[in-house]
Design an enzyme around this catalytic site. Structure first.
Site, PDB file in Angstrom:
ATOM      1  CG  ASP A   1      -1.096   4.583   2.667  1.00  0.00           C
ATOM      2  OD1 ASP A   1      -1.062   5.427   1.756  1.00  0.00           O
ATOM      3  OD2 ASP A   1      -1.979   4.551   3.544  1.00  0.00           O
TER       4      ASP A   1
ATOM      5  CG  HIS B   1      -1.030   8.878   4.718  1.00  0.00           C
ATOM      6  ND1 HIS B   1      -1.588   9.772   3.843  1.00  0.00           N
ATOM      7  CD2 HIS B   1      -1.516   7.664   4.368  1.00  0.00           C
ATOM      8  CE1 HIS B   1      -2.381   9.117   2.992  1.00  0.00           C
ATOM      9  NE2 HIS B   1      -2.343   7.842   3.285  1.00  0.00           N
TER      10      HIS B   1
ATOM     11  CB  SER C   1      -6.423   1.786  -0.010  1.00  0.00           C
ATOM     12  OG  SER C   1      -5.164   2.314   0.267  1.00  0.00           O
TER      13      SER C   1
ATOM     14  CB  THR D   1      -5.906  -3.155   0.643  1.00  0.00           C
ATOM     15  OG1 THR D   1      -5.495  -1.800   0.471  1.00  0.00           O
ATOM     16  CG2 THR D   1      -5.229  -4.036  -0.388  1.00  0.00           C
TER      17      THR D   1
ATOM     18  CD  GLU E   1      -3.204  -3.453   2.785  1.00  0.00           C
ATOM     19  OE1 GLU E   1      -3.856  -3.972   3.705  1.00  0.00           O
ATOM     20  OE2 GLU E   1      -3.371  -2.292   2.405  1.00  0.00           O
TER      21      GLU E   1
ATOM     22  CG  ASP F   1      -2.112   0.886   1.082  1.00  0.00           C
ATOM     23  OD1 ASP F   1      -1.930   2.052   0.661  1.00  0.00           O
ATOM     24  OD2 ASP F   1      -3.227   0.440   1.380  1.00  0.00           O
TER      25      ASP F   1
ATOM     26  CG  ASP G   1      -3.038   0.866  -2.649  1.00  0.00           C
ATOM     27  OD1 ASP G   1      -1.823   1.203  -2.615  1.00  0.00           O
ATOM     28  OD2 ASP G   1      -3.747   0.825  -1.636  1.00  0.00           O
ATOM     29  CG  HIS G   2      -2.429   4.801  -3.517  1.00  0.00           C
ATOM     30  ND1 HIS G   2      -1.592   5.243  -2.511  1.00  0.00           N
ATOM     31  CD2 HIS G   2      -3.474   4.202  -2.907  1.00  0.00           C
ATOM     32  CE1 HIS G   2      -2.131   4.935  -1.351  1.00  0.00           C
ATOM     33  NE2 HIS G   2      -3.273   4.285  -1.557  1.00  0.00           N
TER      34      HIS G   2
HETATM   35 ZN    ZN Z   1      -3.185   6.100   2.316  1.00  0.00          ZN
END
Ligand code: ZN
Length: 367
Positions: free
Chosen positions: A251, A255, A78, A131, A246, A37, A293-294
């Site tokens: 991720d 953040h 996500s 996810t 996952e 993620d 996912d990104h």
């Molecule tokens: Zn995120």
């Protein structure tokens, strides 16, 4: 404002994994989809530079690049990102297993389950989080955790591991979903991964009330052990399997603009790839796909500078700096790595929903 952070190489313990297992005789291929993620190219680069061992990414020969936009926002989340991969259709931000018009979309996990596959999901966060939920649930908003948990009861997964037991046990409707899962043949454990695996049972391990700790908070080797347990369990049956794993907190490092967290989670995910490769290295008909996912953080890895006594910026030649350009997700393309059965389908440049179509192509029996 861009932040440069000095990072020292850390040492990480790579789990030693036994590797005696037989060749599979399945007709249909096993699919292992690993989702980092928030993992863009810079996060993979971090897993390379800060890894005490040679990165497992060097073992891939097939690499692609994937575009990640949602139907509502160029910068996705996500839920929409995972739903595109799990269903083959792009949808709006926050959607879980539903199309832009909120109709339910059949997921690859559901398709393969109907074809006789064993199915499993592993996450570091709640098993109801965006996810993993996008592979078995159908709700209009990712925050509908209790509804998502109740849909897991009917999803007929064979193995799931992660966190989030509060959505199963402390519910507004007072249902006890552990009890209901037990009635469906699950061995439920809220403390640990199963130690003895019986191929005739189903396993659910939700070992945290919400999310598991991150590496910087002291998590040890949960992701490697869970992936290893799942593959060992699936190998007890002649049925093929679909497993999604996952790495959730790459991720979260982005953040938080926390370089140490992002690095440790990226390296941990790399080590989990190594565990999965080791567990499947004698299987001719297993495909491993690793993607994201990104991207999160707009991360760049570049020069590191120190200031001298008079304020001049001096480059430190043997040290890397990590720069975050945002505390949000980005629209940067993400890498796709594939190894094993029909891996060549995953080279090239394509959109995130093509992951579903490529995996379904992989699972077609030869004519
Ligand atoms: Zn995120």
């Amino acid at each position: 404002m861009p932040k440069f952070v000095l990072i020292f190489l850390s040492t990480f313990l790579l789990l030693a994994v036994g590797c005696e297992h037989e060749k599979s005789t399945n007709e249909k291929p096993n699919i292992i989809l690993m989702v980092g993620d928030g993992m863009g190219v810079a996060q993979v680069t971090a897993a390379n530079y800060w890894n005490p061992q040679k990165s497992n990414y060097y073992n891939f020969k097939t690499v692609g690049l994937m575009e990640t936009s949602s139907t509502s926002h160029k910068v996705t989340d996500s839920a929409s990102g995972a739903t595109a991969m799990s269903t083959g259709e792009k949808t709006y931000k926050r959607a879980i297993g539903v199309a832009s018009d909120s109709t339910h979309l059949k997921t690859i996990l559901e398709e393969l389950h109907d074809q006789g596959y064993q199915t499993g999901l592993i996450s570091l966060t709640s098993i109801t989080h965006a996810t993993p939920a996008s592979f078995y649930a159908h709700v209009t908003d990712r925050d509908m955790h209790e509804e998502i948990a109740s849909q897991l009861v009917d999803a007929d997964l064979d193995f799931f591991a992660g966190g989030g037991w509060k959505y199963f046990l402390e519910r507004k409707d007072n249902r006890n979903l552990f009890h209901e899962l037990g009635e469906k043949g699950y061995e439920m454990d809220s403390l640990a991964l199963p130690s003895k695996l019986d191929g005739s049972k189903k396993y659910g391990s939700l070992i945290a009330e919400g999310s598991l700790p991150s590496k910087v908070q002291g998590r040890v080797d949960f992701l490697q052990r869970a992936a290893s347990s799942a593959i060992e369990y699936f190998k007890k049956s002649d049925k093929p399997y679909f497993l999604m794993v996952e790495g959730s907190y790459i991720d979260w490092g982005g953040h938080a603009e926390d370089a140490e967290m992002m690095i440790q989670e990226s390296v941990d995910f790399d080590h989990t790839i190594g565990t999965v490769m080791d567990k499947t290295k004698t299987d001719d008909n297993t495909l491993l796909v690793v993607t994201a996912d990104h991207e999160t953080g707009g991360v760049a890895i570049g020069k590191y500078y120190e200031e001298d006594e008079v304020g001049n910026r001096i480059e430190v030649p043997d040290t890397l700096g990590i720069q975050f350009n945002t505390d949000q997700h980005t629209a940067s393309m993400v890498p796709v790595f594939a190894k094993g059965y029909k891996e060549e389908l995953f080279s090239g440049v394509y959109a995130n929903n093509q992951i579903y179509h490529k995996l379904m192509e992989v699972c077609k029996l030869p004519d």
